[in-house]
Design a protein around this motif. Structure first.
Motif, short mmCIF file in Angstrom:
data_model
loop_
_atom_site.label_atom_id
_atom_site.label_comp_id
_atom_site.label_asym_id
_atom_site.label_seq_id
_atom_site.Cartn_x
_atom_site.Cartn_y
_atom_site.Cartn_z
N TYR A 366 49.40 11.32 34.10
CA TYR A 366 49.28 12.36 33.07
C TYR A 366 48.55 11.82 31.84
CZ TYR A 366 50.70 16.04 29.81
OH TYR A 366 50.69 17.07 28.89
N PHE A 367 48.96 10.65 31.36
CA PHE A 367 48.34 10.10 30.16
C PHE A 367 46.95 9.55 30.41
CE2 PHE A 367 52.80 10.20 28.90
CZ PHE A 367 52.69 10.71 27.60
N GLN A 368 46.70 9.05 31.61
CA GLN A 368 45.36 8.58 31.94
C GLN A 368 44.37 9.74 31.99
OE1 GLN A 368 46.59 6.56 35.52
NE2 GLN A 368 46.29 4.53 34.61
N ILE A 369 44.84 10.91 32.42
CA ILE A 369 43.97 12.08 32.50
C ILE A 369 43.80 12.74 31.14
CG2 ILE A 369 43.82 14.45 33.38
CD1 ILE A 369 43.04 12.43 35.48
N THR A 370 44.90 12.94 30.42
CA THR A 370 44.86 13.75 29.19
C THR A 370 44.46 12.99 27.94
OG1 THR A 370 47.23 13.39 28.78
CG2 THR A 370 46.61 15.33 30.09
N HIS A 381 54.64 4.35 29.00
CA HIS A 381 55.33 5.63 28.90
C HIS A 381 56.47 5.77 29.92
CE1 HIS A 381 52.85 7.68 25.89
NE2 HIS A 381 51.81 7.05 26.42
N LEU A 382 56.56 4.85 30.86
CA LEU A 382 57.67 4.87 31.82
C LEU A 382 58.94 4.27 31.22
CD1 LEU A 382 55.78 3.56 35.00
CD2 LEU A 382 56.49 5.92 34.55
N HIS A 431 47.77 17.34 25.20
CA HIS A 431 47.97 16.19 24.32
C HIS A 431 49.36 16.26 23.69
CE1 HIS A 431 43.86 14.67 24.52
NE2 HIS A 431 43.45 15.94 24.49
N ILE A 432 50.13 15.22 23.89
CA ILE A 432 51.48 15.15 23.34
C ILE A 432 51.62 13.82 22.61
CG2 ILE A 432 52.53 16.61 25.10
CD1 ILE A 432 53.47 14.09 26.51
N ASN A 433 52.68 13.69 21.80
CA ASN A 433 52.88 12.45 21.07
C ASN A 433 53.84 11.53 21.82
OD1 ASN A 433 55.60 13.32 20.42
ND2 ASN A 433 54.69 14.63 18.83
N TRP A 434 53.99 10.31 21.29
CA TRP A 434 54.83 9.32 21.95
C TRP A 434 56.29 9.77 22.01
CZ3 TRP A 434 54.82 4.84 24.61
CH2 TRP A 434 53.57 4.24 24.83
N PHE A 435 56.72 10.52 20.98
CA PHE A 435 58.11 10.96 20.95
C PHE A 435 58.46 11.78 22.18
CE2 PHE A 435 61.20 14.29 19.89
CZ PHE A 435 62.29 13.52 19.50
N GLU A 436 57.52 12.56 22.66
CA GLU A 436 57.80 13.43 23.80
C GLU A 436 57.84 12.69 25.13
OE1 GLU A 436 56.52 17.85 22.90
OE2 GLU A 436 54.83 16.51 22.49
#
Length: 574
Positions: A366-370, A381-382, A431-436
């Motif tokens: 997800y983060f590699q794509i977005t 993020h895991l 796009h989301i932040n680290w908190f999410e």
């Protein structure tokens, strides 16, 4: 009851029958056979029971003043090496499997790097419990570590996708034994009420390894290359083999010899249910392959899919017949599979493992794509899910040890996990932040609690004679859940991704050969989205986000199944 059905600890010497109980023991002390009535009131306390099991004449003559917990701890410390590297290995792959597959232009096959590992583990998981009863825990531990080391070396040196997958298969054959035998040994050595506490301590190390494994694997992939994530594990596993050989005592005689009769060497192999294991493997493959190829390589209506599913049902039937009529010592005794609480525990484990593992392989992608995150950033993020797993395991161990209760805790944990999956559905739309990233914590927490509570629950529910096999079967269910999560999530992602790409590319005026080439590149190469022209990159990114949402729905449905099954689970007071 004969010694053939006596649950003992082959890793350790049997204590002489005349040994007087003692409250202190030396390190790695010989341990007596487990009581057959350990779940019932035998007229003495749990502390007296474990002291009697751990006592031997050596404890009187050695002069050491270490407690039973220290003796168990000495054994566990050696085995933690395997726990750490096997859990770090799984995190390496979750963070880098797309990078590895993209190097071979096979992104759509990336989940096979995970699935092949878990499939190999699932096939051997039930066997480790039975084989360790027959040949001894130590011998099986050495074999498991050797297979893991050999597989890691092959992955690191692989020159093709098929070679890397073969290495993952060999590693999986070993990893399942490295983890399962630790829990089996703890069940052998400590009172049932303390099992969850001991397993929670081990889970700290396992969780730490998984936390470090994702970012470390990503960092290695970004710097020296992903191959060193695996080559570096080989010498560590080799050191562990040496420690096991020289520091873990062996069982000096076969159980039958201790009773005054000698067992022919060939009869040990005859006790292994190889036919049942073969049918079980083929049944799993028959169910798994359609999830991997349907909707991607061939449509769901293709005769090949129906053929695989039909073959899986046939092999499953042959497996059940073999276990019931022909197996001398079934790999999974059918008496376990007709026990309601055992069946419910397996369903819960499969469903929640499917939900959480499926989510964990999606998050880095997800983060590699977005956000064009690096491998190390995506792997980081895991961490919330891994921390949640540790917290859940520790809390479960502490509460079970104090109260002897586990059902209400399981219900709460699974409800909490469902909330996390709902948040993914509602919030992760670009796009989301680290908190999410913290939305992954509840799912990890639920998995950590379930791992502990179900393990203790089945040990309380079943005949202690089947303790090791039941433990292996529960681990097997977890691995089936992992496979279902990987394959199922991949099928959902690939299916809805292709649907979204088809629709959006046509809407943007792309068609024919050009559209087909874009779709093939988008599902095969992770980096394509970052190098494509702006319009195509936007279409590919939005299509991925659309497909990700359905993977979150898939996780939620599985976790709800686990929650509903827990409602009908009977609780046994420990």
């Amino acid at each position: 009851m004969t010694s053939k059905t006596t649950e003992r600890t082959p890793l350790l010497h049997d204590a002489p029958a005349a040994a007087a109980p003692s409250t202190t023991i030396p390190p790695l002390l010989p341990v007596a056979p487990l009581s057959k009535t350990r779940h019932h009131d035998s007229g003495r306390s749990e502390e007296e029971g474990v002291t009697a099991r751990l006592a031997s004449t050596d404890s009187v003559s050695s002069g050491h003043g270490q407690t039973a917990s220290v003796a168990v701890g000495n054994i566990v410390l050696i085995l933690l090496i395997g726990v750490i590297i096997s859990n770090a290995d799984s995190s390496f792959l979750m963070a880098t499997h797309t990078v590895i597959a993209s190097e071979f232009d096979a992104l759509h096959d990336s989940t096979w790097l995970l699935t092949s590992f878990v499939l190999a583990g699932a096939v051997t998981q039930p066997l480790y419990g039975k084989l360790s009863d027959i040949y001894g825990r130590k011998q099986l531990l050495v074999v498991a570590y050797f297979l893991f080391a050999a597989g890691c070396a092959l992955v690191g040196m692989g020159n093709s996708m098929s070679q890397v997958i073969l290495g993952r298969v060999i590693s999986g054959l070993g990893s399942s034994g490295m983890t399962a035998l630790v829990s089996i040994l703890i069940t052998d050595l400590v009172p049932l009420r303390s099992v969850a506490a001991w397993r929670s301590y081990i889970n700290i190390f396992a969780t730490t390894a998984r936390s470090i494994g994702g970012p470390l694997g990503g960092w290695l992939a970004d710097t020296v290359g992903w191959r060193w994530s695996f080559i570096g594990q080989t010498p560590i596993a080799s050191v562990a083999i040496i420690l096991i050989i020289f520091m873990i005592p062996s069982h000096t005689q076969a159980p039958e010899e201790s009773e005054g009769t000698e067992e022919p060497k060939g009869s040990r192999l005859a006790r292994v249910d190889l036919l049942g294991a073969t049918f079980m493997t083929l049944a799993i493959l028959g169910f798994l392959l359609p999830l991997q190829i349907a909707g991607d390589r061939v449509p769901w209506s293709h005769p090949l899919i129906l053929g695989f599913l039909g073959a899986a049902c046939i092999f499953l039937g042959l497996f059940l017949v073999t276990e019931h009529r022909f197996a001398k010592e079934p790999i999974i005794p059918l008496s376990l599979l007709v026990q309601k609480d055992m069946v419910l525990s397996l369903i819960i484990m499969v469903a929640q493992a499917t939900a959480q593992v499926g989510l964990m392989i999606i998050i880095p992608l997800y983060f590699q794509i977005t956000t064009e995150a690096s491998n190390s950033e995506a792997g980081a993020h895991l961490v919330p899910g891994v921390i949640g797993n540790a917290v859940g395991g520790l809390l479960a161990g502490s509460l079970i040890h104090r109260t002897g209760r586990y059902k209400l805790l399981t219900l709460f944990a699974l409800f909490f996990a469902c909330i996390g999956y709902v948040l993914f559905i509602l919030r992760w739309h670009g796009h989301i932040n680290w908190f999410e990233s913290l939305y992954n914590f509840p799912g990890g927490f639920g998995m950590g609690v379930v791992n502990s509570t179900l393990f203790v629950g089945i040990q309380a529910a079943i005949d202690p004679e089947h303790s090791a096999v039941a433990a292996s079967t529960l681990y097997f269910a977890g691995l089936v859940g992992c496979m279902t999560g990987m394959a199922g999530t991949s099928a959902v992602l690939q299916g809805f991704l292709r649907i979204a790409l088809e629709r959006r590319l046509e809407g943007a005026g792309y068609g024919g050969v050009e559209k087909a080439k874009i779709i093939e590149r988008a599902v095969s190469d992770l980096q394509y989205v970052h190098h494509a022209e702006k319009t195509v990159a936007h279409i590919v990114t939005s299509s991925y986000i659309y497909a990700f949402n359905f993977t979150h729905v898939f996780a939620l449905v599985c976790s709800l199944i686990a929650f509903a099954s827990t409602v009908f689970l009977k609780e046994y007071k420990l």
